[in-house]
Design an enzyme around this catalytic site. Structure first.
Site, short mmCIF file in Angstrom:
data_model
loop_
_atom_site.label_atom_id
_atom_site.label_comp_id
_atom_site.label_asym_id
_atom_site.label_seq_id
_atom_site.Cartn_x
_atom_site.Cartn_y
_atom_site.Cartn_z
N HIS A 91 38.92 42.08 42.83
CA HIS A 91 40.23 42.72 42.78
C HIS A 91 40.67 42.93 41.33
O HIS A 91 41.08 44.04 40.95
CB HIS A 91 41.25 41.84 43.53
CG HIS A 91 42.65 42.35 43.48
ND1 HIS A 91 43.33 42.78 44.60
CD2 HIS A 91 43.52 42.52 42.43
CE1 HIS A 91 44.55 43.19 44.24
NE2 HIS A 91 44.69 43.04 42.92
N GLU A 92 40.56 41.86 40.51
CA GLU A 92 41.04 41.97 39.13
C GLU A 92 40.19 42.96 38.32
O GLU A 92 40.73 43.74 37.54
CB GLU A 92 41.04 40.60 38.44
CG GLU A 92 41.98 39.58 39.06
CD GLU A 92 43.37 40.10 39.33
OE1 GLU A 92 43.86 40.96 38.58
OE2 GLU A 92 43.97 39.67 40.32
NI NI Z 1 46.20 43.51 41.48
#
Ligand code: NI
Length: 184
Positions: A144-145
């Site tokens: 996600h990051e």
């Molecule tokens: Ni995010």
């Protein structure tokens, strides 16, 4: 240290590809990392990427909370990771669907497919090498990051838009639990 303003979905900084960090130990990077950690903890969030605070550099910070780790040997709680210039290598084709939120998409959540096992490498703000193979939530939060560094927000990963909505409605509809994740 300072709490930084978080960019929301629609801001151009969230769509651009972030630049490599030339010197991870430079004073301005130390300042950025300290401010990102303070901003993440204030939000509160599980992770934060530099583009989310309007800085287009390849820097992310995240925590793997005890309530989110699956307890697998490669998905243990992780107090804090600072990851600069990351390289991700999914291990195998297997993916899993789970809920995600994002500080740049406030109040929403969606079920996002992610690789279940992942090797990632990079350096921290001290210039120390990081090389980990992880699974479960740890693998999810890194994906996600690091997507943020390529201008990708989780809604772009959704395969079923019916599994995307306002967090309170989605929890009501799908029986979310009390330790619902902090957004990333
Ligand atoms: Ni995010």
């Amino acid at each position: 240290m300072a709490i930084l303003k978080i960019a929301r979905m629609g801001h151009p900084v969230l769509r651009q590809k972030a630049e490599e960090v030339a010197d991870p130990t430079a004073p301005e990077i130390q300042q950025l990392v300290a401010d990102m950690i303070e901003t993440m903890d204030d939000a509160p969030g599980t992770g934060l990427a530099a583009p989310q605070v309007h800085v287009p550099l390849r820097v992310v910070v995240f925590r793997v909370g005890a309530h989110r780790s699956t307890g697998a040997p490669d998905d243990q709680p992780e107090a804090l990771t600072v990851l600069i210039n990351p390289i991700l290598e999914p291990q195998g084709e297997e993916q899993a669907l789970d809920w995600e939120g994002c500080l740049s998409v406030p109040g929403m959540m969606g079920a996002v497919p992610r690789f279940t096992r992942l090797r990632y490498r990079g350096v921290n703000e001290k210039g120390e090498e990081i090389d980990r193979t992880v699974s479960g939530f740890h693998a999810r939060v890194v994906q996600h990051e690091c997507d943020h560094l390529d201008g990708i927000l989780y809604p772009q990963r959704l395969q079923d838009l019916r599994l995307f909505g306002f967090s309170d409605e989605m929890k009501r509809a799908f029986g979310g639990n009390d330790d619902e994740p902090d957004p990333d």
